[in-house]
Design an enzyme around this catalytic site. Sequence first.
Site, PDB file in Angstrom:
ATOM      1  N   HIS A  12       0.841  -1.194   0.000  1.00 33.16           N
ATOM      2  CA  HIS A  12       0.000   0.000   0.000  1.00 33.16           C
ATOM      3  C   HIS A  12       0.873   1.241   0.000  1.00 33.16           C
ATOM      4  CE1 HIS A  12      -3.580   2.372   0.872  1.00 33.16           C
ATOM      5  NE2 HIS A  12      -2.831   3.051   1.736  1.00 33.16           N
ATOM      6  N   ASP A  48     -14.586   2.500   7.932  1.00 29.23           N
ATOM      7  CA  ASP A  48     -13.624   3.493   7.439  1.00 29.23           C
ATOM      8  C   ASP A  48     -14.289   4.442   6.435  1.00 29.23           C
ATOM      9  OD1 ASP A  48     -10.985   4.706   7.002  1.00 29.23           O
ATOM     10  OD2 ASP A  48     -11.250   3.881   4.997  1.00 29.23           O
ATOM     11  N   ARG A  82     -14.373  12.831   8.029  1.00 28.99           N
ATOM     12  CA  ARG A  82     -13.047  13.465   8.195  1.00 28.99           C
ATOM     13  C   ARG A  82     -12.776  14.438   7.056  1.00 28.99           C
ATOM     14  NH1 ARG A  82      -9.115   8.786   8.044  1.00 28.99           N
ATOM     15  NH2 ARG A  82      -7.524  10.384   8.216  1.00 28.99           N
ATOM     16  N   SER A 123      -7.268   3.967   9.464  1.00 28.13           N
ATOM     17  CA  SER A 123      -7.951   3.908   8.170  1.00 28.13           C
ATOM     18  C   SER A 123      -7.203   2.977   7.209  1.00 28.13           C
ATOM     19  CB  SER A 123      -8.032   5.338   7.604  1.00 28.13           C
ATOM     20  OG  SER A 123      -8.396   5.327   6.264  1.00 28.13           O
ATOM     21  N   LYS A 126      -8.172  -1.458   6.491  1.00 36.21           N
ATOM     22  CA  LYS A 126      -8.462  -2.002   5.154  1.00 36.21           C
ATOM     23  C   LYS A 126      -7.447  -3.075   4.776  1.00 36.21           C
ATOM     24  CE  LYS A 126      -8.656   2.257   3.792  1.00 36.21           C
ATOM     25  NZ  LYS A 126      -8.757   3.564   3.194  1.00 36.21           N
TER      26      LYS A 126
HETATM   27  N1  URA Z   1      -5.401   6.828   2.917  1.00 35.19           N
HETATM   28  C1  URA Z   1      -6.382   6.167   3.602  1.00 35.19           C
HETATM   29  O1  URA Z   1      -6.801   5.087   3.203  1.00 35.19           O
HETATM   30  N2  URA Z   1      -6.859   6.732   4.719  1.00 35.19           N
HETATM   31  C2  URA Z   1      -6.430   7.925   5.200  1.00 35.19           C
HETATM   32  O2  URA Z   1      -6.904   8.358   6.219  1.00 35.19           O
HETATM   33  C3  URA Z   1      -5.436   8.603   4.471  1.00 35.19           C
HETATM   34  C4  URA Z   1      -4.922   8.016   3.345  1.00 35.19           C
END
Ligand code: URA
Length: 438
Positions: A82, A161, A168, A183, A187
Amino acid sequence: MKMIDLILAKRSGGSHSREQIQFLVDGIMDGSIPDYQLSAWLMAVCWQGMNMEETAFLTDAMCHSGQVLDLSELGSVVGDKHSTGGVGDKTTLVFVPLLAAAGIPMAKLSGRGLGHTGGTIDKLEAIPGFQVDLSTADFIKQVKGIGMAIGGQTAELAPADGKIYALRDVTGTVESIPLISASVMSKKLAAGANLIILDVKCGKGAFMETEEKAKELAATMASVGRILKRPVLAVVTDMEQPLGYAVGHTVEVIEAIETLKGRGPEDLHELCMELGGLALLEAGKAKTKEEAEAKLKELISSGKALQTFAKLIEAQGGDSKVLEDYSLMPTAKLKREFLVPGEASDNKWIAHIDGRKIAEAAKVMGAGRTKKGDPIDLSVGLVLKGKCGDKLKGGEAAAIVYCNDEKQFEAACAKLSEAFTFSDKEIAKPSLIKATVK
Ligand code: URA
Protein backbone atom coordinates in the site's frame (compact mmCIF):
# COMPACT_ATOMS: atom_id res chain seq x y z
CA MET A 1 -22.01 3.83 27.70
CA LYS A 2 -22.67 7.25 26.13
CA MET A 3 -20.92 8.91 23.23
CA ILE A 4 -20.80 12.24 25.08
CA ASP A 5 -18.59 10.60 27.72
CA LEU A 6 -16.13 9.43 25.07
CA ILE A 7 -16.03 12.92 23.56
CA LEU A 8 -15.41 14.53 26.95
CA ALA A 9 -12.74 11.97 27.85
CA LYS A 10 -10.91 12.46 24.59
CA ARG A 11 -11.29 16.24 24.72
CA SER A 12 -9.41 16.29 28.01
CA GLY A 13 -6.67 13.94 26.77
CA GLY A 14 -7.97 10.68 28.22
CA SER A 15 -7.71 7.30 26.58
CA HIS A 16 -10.39 4.77 25.66
CA SER A 17 -10.70 1.10 26.52
CA ARG A 18 -11.20 -1.60 23.87
CA GLU A 19 -14.89 -1.79 24.92
CA GLN A 20 -15.36 1.95 24.45
CA ILE A 21 -13.81 1.83 21.00
CA GLN A 22 -15.99 -1.14 20.06
CA PHE A 23 -19.03 0.85 21.26
CA LEU A 24 -17.95 3.74 19.03
CA VAL A 25 -17.47 1.60 15.91
CA ASP A 26 -20.73 -0.31 16.54
CA GLY A 27 -22.53 3.02 16.89
CA ILE A 28 -21.05 4.26 13.62
CA MET A 29 -22.19 1.11 11.86
CA ASP A 30 -25.73 0.95 13.26
CA GLY A 31 -26.24 4.71 12.93
CA SER A 32 -26.88 5.27 16.65
CA ILE A 33 -24.00 7.76 16.87
CA PRO A 34 -24.98 10.89 14.96
CA ASP A 35 -22.49 12.57 12.62
CA TYR A 36 -22.23 15.65 14.88
CA GLN A 37 -21.01 13.56 17.81
CA LEU A 38 -18.64 11.55 15.67
CA SER A 39 -17.29 14.79 14.17
CA ALA A 40 -16.69 16.23 17.65
CA TRP A 41 -14.87 13.04 18.68
CA LEU A 42 -12.73 13.10 15.50
CA MET A 43 -11.72 16.68 16.21
CA ALA A 44 -10.83 15.74 19.80
CA VAL A 45 -8.63 12.92 18.45
CA CYS A 46 -6.97 15.37 16.08
CA TRP A 47 -5.98 17.57 19.02
CA GLN A 48 -5.29 14.95 21.68
CA GLY A 49 -4.15 11.96 19.63
CA MET A 50 -4.51 8.32 20.60
CA ASN A 51 -1.99 6.00 22.18
CA MET A 52 -0.72 2.96 20.30
CA GLU A 53 -3.11 0.52 22.00
CA GLU A 54 -6.14 2.69 21.31
CA THR A 55 -5.03 3.04 17.68
CA ALA A 56 -4.70 -0.73 17.41
CA PHE A 57 -8.14 -1.26 19.05
CA LEU A 58 -9.70 1.23 16.63
CA THR A 59 -7.98 -0.45 13.67
CA ASP A 60 -9.18 -3.88 14.77
CA ALA A 61 -12.76 -2.74 15.36
CA MET A 62 -12.86 -0.95 11.98
CA CYS A 63 -11.35 -4.01 10.28
CA HIS A 64 -14.10 -6.23 11.72
CA SER A 65 -16.88 -3.79 10.82
CA GLY A 66 -17.34 -5.74 7.57
CA GLN A 67 -16.06 -8.71 5.66
CA VAL A 68 -12.56 -9.95 6.58
CA LEU A 69 -10.94 -12.04 3.86
CA ASP A 70 -9.45 -15.34 4.91
CA LEU A 71 -6.46 -16.03 2.68
CA SER A 72 -5.00 -18.76 4.86
CA GLU A 73 -5.52 -21.37 2.12
CA LEU A 74 -3.01 -19.42 -0.01
CA GLY A 75 -0.10 -20.29 2.23
CA SER A 76 1.78 -18.87 5.16
CA VAL A 77 2.94 -15.70 3.37
CA VAL A 78 0.61 -13.57 1.28
CA GLY A 79 1.80 -10.10 0.40
CA ASP A 80 -0.05 -6.83 -0.01
CA LYS A 81 1.40 -3.42 -0.70
CA HIS A 82 0.00 0.00 0.00
CA SER A 83 1.16 3.50 -0.73
CA THR A 84 -0.22 6.47 1.15
CA GLY A 85 -0.65 8.14 -2.22
CA GLY A 86 1.77 9.93 -4.44
CA VAL A 87 1.88 11.62 -7.80
CA GLY A 88 3.07 9.32 -10.58
CA ASP A 89 3.00 6.32 -8.26
CA LYS A 90 2.70 3.28 -10.48
CA THR A 91 4.76 1.04 -8.16
CA THR A 92 1.99 -1.56 -7.71
CA LEU A 93 2.00 -2.33 -11.44
CA VAL A 94 5.66 -3.32 -11.20
CA PHE A 95 5.74 -4.64 -7.68
CA VAL A 96 2.88 -7.16 -7.82
CA PRO A 97 4.18 -9.17 -10.83
CA LEU A 98 7.78 -8.81 -9.63
CA LEU A 99 7.04 -10.29 -6.21
CA ALA A 100 4.70 -12.92 -7.64
CA ALA A 101 7.54 -13.93 -9.97
CA ALA A 102 9.76 -14.21 -6.87
CA GLY A 103 7.30 -16.72 -5.38
CA ILE A 104 5.39 -14.47 -2.97
CA PRO A 105 1.62 -14.66 -3.59
CA MET A 106 0.31 -11.12 -3.96
CA ALA A 107 -3.29 -10.29 -3.08
CA LYS A 108 -3.67 -6.61 -3.79
CA LEU A 109 -6.83 -4.59 -3.42
CA SER A 110 -6.54 -1.05 -4.74
CA GLY A 111 -8.62 2.08 -4.91
CA ARG A 112 -9.63 4.53 -7.58
CA GLY A 113 -8.09 7.97 -7.61
CA LEU A 114 -9.69 10.90 -5.88
CA GLY A 115 -8.16 14.27 -5.19
CA HIS A 116 -4.79 14.94 -6.71
CA THR A 117 -3.46 11.40 -7.10
CA GLY A 118 -4.53 8.77 -9.62
CA GLY A 119 -5.58 5.30 -8.48
CA THR A 120 -4.00 2.01 -9.55
CA ILE A 121 -7.40 0.64 -10.56
CA ASP A 122 -7.97 3.52 -12.98
CA LYS A 123 -4.51 3.06 -14.46
CA LEU A 124 -5.10 -0.65 -15.05
CA GLU A 125 -8.24 0.18 -17.00
CA ALA A 126 -6.00 1.69 -19.67
CA ILE A 127 -5.22 -1.94 -20.60
CA PRO A 128 -8.01 -3.02 -22.98
CA GLY A 129 -10.35 -5.55 -21.38
CA PHE A 130 -8.69 -5.51 -17.94
CA GLN A 131 -11.34 -6.32 -15.28
CA VAL A 132 -10.82 -4.89 -11.83
CA ASP A 133 -14.19 -5.85 -10.35
CA LEU A 134 -13.41 -9.32 -9.06
CA SER A 135 -15.71 -11.09 -6.61
CA THR A 136 -14.01 -12.20 -3.42
CA ALA A 137 -14.21 -15.83 -4.56
CA ASP A 138 -12.64 -15.00 -7.95
CA PHE A 139 -9.97 -12.84 -6.30
CA ILE A 140 -8.90 -15.71 -4.02
CA LYS A 141 -9.17 -18.26 -6.85
CA GLN A 142 -6.90 -16.16 -9.04
CA VAL A 143 -4.23 -15.71 -6.35
CA LYS A 144 -4.38 -19.47 -5.81
CA GLY A 145 -4.11 -20.15 -9.53
CA ILE A 146 -1.46 -17.71 -10.74
CA GLY A 147 -0.04 -16.27 -7.52
CA MET A 148 -1.46 -12.76 -7.80
CA ALA A 149 -4.51 -10.59 -8.33
CA ILE A 150 -5.23 -6.86 -8.30
CA GLY A 151 -8.83 -6.06 -7.55
CA GLY A 152 -10.87 -2.98 -6.80
CA GLN A 153 -11.54 -2.50 -3.13
CA THR A 154 -15.19 -3.09 -2.28
CA ALA A 155 -17.27 -1.22 0.28
CA GLU A 156 -17.60 -4.52 2.17
CA LEU A 157 -14.06 -4.21 3.49
CA ALA A 158 -13.80 -2.08 6.64
CA PRO A 159 -17.04 -0.17 5.91
CA ALA A 160 -16.59 1.84 9.13
CA ASP A 161 -13.62 3.49 7.44
CA GLY A 162 -15.80 4.71 4.56
CA LYS A 163 -18.22 6.33 7.02
CA ILE A 164 -15.48 7.87 9.15
CA TYR A 165 -13.45 9.05 6.14
CA ALA A 166 -16.48 10.80 4.61
CA LEU A 167 -16.79 12.87 7.80
CA ARG A 168 -13.05 13.47 8.20
CA ASP A 169 -12.95 14.81 4.68
CA VAL A 170 -15.46 17.56 5.49
CA THR A 171 -14.50 18.33 9.08
CA GLY A 172 -10.79 19.04 8.66
CA THR A 173 -9.80 15.85 10.49
CA VAL A 174 -7.93 13.93 7.80
CA GLU A 175 -4.43 14.85 9.01
CA SER A 176 -4.33 12.83 12.21
CA ILE A 177 -1.73 10.08 12.47
CA PRO A 178 -3.84 7.64 14.55
CA LEU A 179 -6.85 8.19 12.27
CA ILE A 180 -4.82 7.71 9.09
CA SER A 181 -3.14 4.63 10.59
CA ALA A 182 -6.47 3.05 11.57
CA SER A 183 -7.95 3.91 8.17
CA VAL A 184 -5.11 2.38 6.15
CA MET A 185 -4.43 -0.58 8.42
CA SER A 186 -8.08 -1.58 8.92
CA LYS A 187 -8.46 -2.00 5.15
CA LYS A 188 -5.14 -3.82 4.80
CA LEU A 189 -5.98 -6.22 7.63
CA ALA A 190 -9.48 -6.85 6.29
CA ALA A 191 -7.96 -7.66 2.89
CA GLY A 192 -6.37 -10.70 4.52
CA ALA A 193 -2.66 -10.54 3.59
CA ASN A 194 -0.14 -11.26 6.31
CA LEU A 195 2.90 -9.52 4.84
CA ILE A 196 1.94 -5.88 4.55
CA ILE A 197 4.36 -3.58 2.79
CA LEU A 198 3.70 0.12 3.19
CA ASP A 199 5.18 2.99 1.24
CA VAL A 200 4.65 6.16 3.26
CA LYS A 201 5.24 9.22 1.12
CA CYS A 202 6.48 12.53 2.44
CA GLY A 203 6.69 15.93 0.81
CA LYS A 204 4.56 18.37 -1.12
CA GLY A 205 2.81 15.71 -3.20
CA ALA A 206 1.83 13.64 -0.15
CA PHE A 207 -0.51 13.51 2.87
CA MET A 208 2.47 13.89 5.21
CA GLU A 209 4.41 16.95 4.15
CA THR A 210 7.38 16.44 6.49
CA GLU A 211 9.75 13.51 6.82
CA GLU A 212 9.27 13.56 10.58
CA LYS A 213 5.49 13.16 10.30
CA ALA A 214 5.84 10.45 7.65
CA LYS A 215 8.22 8.50 9.92
CA GLU A 216 5.75 8.86 12.79
CA LEU A 217 2.94 7.53 10.58
CA ALA A 218 5.09 4.62 9.37
CA ALA A 219 6.13 3.73 12.94
CA THR A 220 2.52 3.92 14.13
CA MET A 221 1.30 1.56 11.39
CA ALA A 222 4.18 -0.84 12.08
CA SER A 223 3.28 -0.83 15.81
CA VAL A 224 -0.39 -1.43 15.05
CA GLY A 225 0.68 -4.39 12.91
CA ARG A 226 2.82 -5.71 15.74
CA ILE A 227 0.06 -5.37 18.33
CA LEU A 228 -2.41 -7.12 15.99
CA LYS A 229 0.19 -9.76 15.06
CA ARG A 230 0.45 -8.99 11.36
CA PRO A 231 3.97 -8.10 10.11
CA VAL A 232 4.22 -4.65 8.58
CA LEU A 233 7.23 -3.30 6.72
CA ALA A 234 7.21 0.39 5.97
CA VAL A 235 9.45 2.60 3.90
CA VAL A 236 9.32 6.39 3.99
CA THR A 237 9.95 7.84 0.56
CA ASP A 238 10.33 11.29 -0.92
CA MET A 239 7.36 12.83 -2.71
CA GLU A 240 8.84 16.28 -3.21
CA GLN A 241 8.63 15.45 -6.89
CA PRO A 242 6.58 12.86 -8.80
CA LEU A 243 7.77 9.25 -8.85
CA GLY A 244 9.26 8.40 -12.23
CA TYR A 245 8.58 10.69 -15.18
CA ALA A 246 5.04 9.81 -16.24
CA VAL A 247 1.84 11.20 -14.69
CA GLY A 248 -1.49 10.11 -16.14
CA HIS A 249 -2.92 6.69 -16.92
CA THR A 250 -1.72 5.21 -20.23
CA VAL A 251 1.62 6.99 -19.79
CA GLU A 252 2.07 5.51 -16.31
CA VAL A 253 1.20 2.00 -17.48
CA ILE A 254 3.81 2.37 -20.23
CA GLU A 255 6.40 3.49 -17.68
CA ALA A 256 5.58 0.53 -15.42
CA ILE A 257 5.96 -1.89 -18.36
CA GLU A 258 9.27 -0.27 -19.28
CA THR A 259 10.41 -0.77 -15.67
CA LEU A 260 9.52 -4.46 -15.87
CA LYS A 261 11.62 -4.56 -19.06
CA GLY A 262 14.56 -3.06 -17.15
CA ARG A 263 14.32 0.33 -18.87
CA GLY A 264 12.32 2.27 -16.29
CA PRO A 265 13.20 5.38 -14.32
CA GLU A 266 15.92 5.02 -11.71
CA ASP A 267 13.74 6.08 -8.75
CA LEU A 268 10.88 3.68 -9.54
CA HIS A 269 13.38 0.85 -10.01
CA GLU A 270 15.10 1.76 -6.73
CA LEU A 271 11.79 1.79 -4.86
CA CYS A 272 10.79 -1.62 -6.21
CA MET A 273 14.20 -3.04 -5.23
CA GLU A 274 13.91 -1.59 -1.72
CA LEU A 275 10.31 -2.71 -1.06
CA GLY A 276 10.85 -6.03 -2.84
CA GLY A 277 14.10 -6.66 -0.99
CA LEU A 278 12.43 -6.15 2.38
CA ALA A 279 9.58 -8.47 1.41
CA LEU A 280 11.92 -11.24 0.21
CA LEU A 281 13.93 -11.04 3.44
CA GLU A 282 10.80 -11.11 5.59
CA ALA A 283 9.37 -14.05 3.61
CA GLY A 284 12.63 -15.98 3.95
CA LYS A 285 13.22 -15.95 0.17
CA ALA A 286 16.64 -14.33 0.60
CA LYS A 287 19.19 -14.17 3.38
CA THR A 288 20.69 -10.78 2.68
CA LYS A 289 19.57 -7.53 1.08
CA GLU A 290 22.15 -8.07 -1.67
CA GLU A 291 20.86 -11.56 -2.44
CA ALA A 292 17.28 -10.24 -2.54
CA GLU A 293 18.24 -7.44 -4.93
CA ALA A 294 20.17 -9.81 -7.19
CA LYS A 295 17.11 -12.10 -7.37
CA LEU A 296 14.78 -9.25 -8.24
CA LYS A 297 17.17 -7.91 -10.88
CA GLU A 298 17.42 -11.35 -12.45
CA LEU A 299 13.63 -11.60 -12.63
CA ILE A 300 13.62 -8.36 -14.60
CA SER A 301 16.59 -9.07 -16.87
CA SER A 302 15.38 -12.58 -17.72
CA GLY A 303 11.93 -11.28 -18.70
CA LYS A 304 10.23 -13.42 -16.01
CA ALA A 305 8.69 -10.41 -14.25
CA LEU A 306 7.25 -9.14 -17.53
CA GLN A 307 5.87 -12.60 -18.39
CA THR A 308 4.24 -12.66 -14.95
CA PHE A 309 2.58 -9.32 -15.70
CA ALA A 310 1.30 -10.81 -18.97
CA LYS A 311 -0.24 -13.66 -16.95
CA LEU A 312 -1.92 -11.19 -14.61
CA ILE A 313 -3.34 -9.16 -17.51
CA GLU A 314 -4.69 -12.28 -19.24
CA ALA A 315 -6.17 -13.72 -16.05
CA GLN A 316 -8.12 -10.48 -15.58
CA GLY A 317 -9.42 -10.40 -19.15
CA GLY A 318 -6.93 -7.90 -20.53
CA ASP A 319 -4.99 -7.93 -23.77
CA SER A 320 -1.34 -8.67 -22.99
CA LYS A 321 -0.32 -7.51 -26.49
CA VAL A 322 -0.14 -4.04 -24.88
CA LEU A 323 3.18 -5.11 -23.43
CA GLU A 324 4.65 -4.83 -26.93
CA ASP A 325 2.19 -2.44 -28.59
CA TYR A 326 1.43 0.60 -26.45
CA SER A 327 -0.88 2.04 -29.11
CA LEU A 328 -3.52 -0.50 -27.98
CA MET A 329 -4.12 1.71 -24.94
CA PRO A 330 -6.11 4.99 -25.04
CA THR A 331 -3.83 7.46 -26.82
CA ALA A 332 -4.09 11.26 -26.83
CA LYS A 333 -4.47 13.06 -30.16
CA LEU A 334 -1.74 15.62 -29.57
CA LYS A 335 1.80 15.55 -28.23
CA ARG A 336 3.09 19.00 -27.21
CA GLU A 337 6.14 20.31 -25.38
CA PHE A 338 6.27 22.46 -22.27
CA LEU A 339 9.53 24.40 -22.55
CA VAL A 340 12.22 25.45 -20.09
CA PRO A 341 12.28 29.28 -19.96
CA GLY A 342 15.33 31.18 -21.24
CA GLU A 343 17.80 31.00 -24.12
CA ALA A 344 19.36 27.90 -25.64
CA SER A 345 22.70 28.95 -24.14
CA ASP A 346 21.28 28.97 -20.56
CA ASN A 347 21.96 26.06 -18.25
CA LYS A 348 18.92 25.40 -16.07
CA TRP A 349 18.91 22.90 -13.24
CA ILE A 350 15.55 21.61 -12.04
CA ALA A 351 15.38 22.77 -8.43
CA HIS A 352 11.90 21.54 -7.56
CA ILE A 353 8.88 19.89 -9.19
CA ASP A 354 5.69 20.41 -7.21
CA GLY A 355 3.90 17.07 -7.44
CA ARG A 356 0.53 18.57 -6.60
CA LYS A 357 0.79 21.07 -9.47
CA ILE A 358 1.91 18.33 -11.83
CA ALA A 359 -1.13 16.30 -10.84
CA GLU A 360 -3.30 19.36 -11.39
CA ALA A 361 -1.81 19.75 -14.88
CA ALA A 362 -2.95 16.19 -15.65
CA LYS A 363 -6.30 16.81 -13.97
CA VAL A 364 -7.16 19.95 -15.97
CA MET A 365 -6.77 17.82 -19.10
CA GLY A 366 -9.28 15.29 -17.71
CA ALA A 367 -7.03 12.72 -16.00
CA GLY A 368 -8.43 13.31 -12.49
CA ARG A 369 -11.74 13.36 -10.67
CA THR A 370 -13.34 16.09 -8.60
CA LYS A 371 -15.93 13.78 -7.11
CA LYS A 372 -16.41 10.04 -6.86
CA GLY A 373 -17.76 8.55 -10.07
CA ASP A 374 -16.61 11.39 -12.35
CA PRO A 375 -15.43 10.05 -15.72
CA ILE A 376 -11.72 10.35 -16.47
CA ASP A 377 -9.71 10.47 -19.67
CA LEU A 378 -7.08 7.72 -19.62
CA SER A 379 -5.30 9.03 -22.71
CA VAL A 380 -4.05 12.37 -21.38
CA GLY A 381 -1.01 12.92 -19.20
CA LEU A 382 2.51 14.16 -19.19
CA VAL A 383 6.03 12.84 -19.15
CA LEU A 384 8.72 14.89 -17.46
CA LYS A 385 12.00 15.30 -19.31
CA GLY A 386 14.03 15.69 -16.14
CA LYS A 387 13.88 15.37 -12.38
CA CYS A 388 15.25 17.48 -9.53
CA GLY A 389 18.98 18.03 -10.00
CA ASP A 390 18.91 17.38 -13.77
CA LYS A 391 20.37 20.01 -16.11
CA LEU A 392 18.32 21.24 -19.06
CA LYS A 393 18.83 24.07 -21.54
CA GLY A 394 16.55 27.07 -22.05
CA GLY A 395 13.97 26.30 -24.78
CA GLU A 396 14.35 22.56 -24.29
CA ALA A 397 11.29 20.48 -23.36
CA ALA A 398 10.79 20.16 -19.59
CA ALA A 399 7.74 17.94 -20.13
CA ILE A 400 5.88 16.27 -22.97
CA VAL A 401 2.17 16.94 -22.71
CA TYR A 402 -0.28 14.37 -24.12
CA CYS A 403 -3.58 16.16 -24.70
CA ASN A 404 -6.61 16.11 -26.95
CA ASP A 405 -6.86 19.79 -27.89
CA GLU A 406 -4.94 23.07 -27.65
CA LYS A 407 -7.12 24.36 -24.81
CA GLN A 408 -6.10 21.41 -22.66
CA PHE A 409 -2.47 22.08 -23.53
CA GLU A 410 -2.74 25.72 -22.46
CA ALA A 411 -4.46 24.78 -19.19
CA ALA A 412 -1.76 22.19 -18.47
CA CYS A 413 1.03 24.68 -19.28
CA ALA A 414 -0.41 27.19 -16.77
CA LYS A 415 -0.08 24.53 -14.04
CA LEU A 416 3.30 23.30 -15.27
CA SER A 417 4.81 26.76 -15.12
CA GLU A 418 3.82 26.85 -11.43
CA ALA A 419 5.10 23.30 -10.89
CA PHE A 420 8.70 23.73 -12.07
CA THR A 421 11.34 25.77 -10.26
CA PHE A 422 14.60 26.18 -12.18
CA SER A 423 17.97 27.31 -10.88
CA ASP A 424 20.98 28.79 -12.68
CA LYS A 425 23.20 26.84 -10.30
CA GLU A 426 23.78 23.14 -9.95
CA ILE A 427 21.33 21.39 -7.60
CA ALA A 428 21.98 18.13 -5.75
CA LYS A 429 19.65 15.22 -6.54
CA PRO A 430 17.39 14.36 -3.59
CA SER A 431 17.43 10.86 -2.15
CA LEU A 432 14.26 8.78 -2.57
CA ILE A 433 14.36 6.42 0.40
CA LYS A 434 14.23 8.35 3.65
CA ALA A 435 13.81 5.56 6.19
CA THR A 436 12.84 1.94 6.68
CA VAL A 437 10.59 1.10 9.62
CA LYS A 438 9.76 -2.36 11.01
N1 URA B 1 -5.40 6.83 2.92
C1 URA B 1 -6.38 6.17 3.60
O1 URA B 1 -6.80 5.09 3.20
N2 URA B 1 -6.86 6.73 4.72
C2 URA B 1 -6.43 7.92 5.20
O2 URA B 1 -6.90 8.36 6.22
C3 URA B 1 -5.44 8.60 4.47
C4 URA B 1 -4.92 8.02 3.34
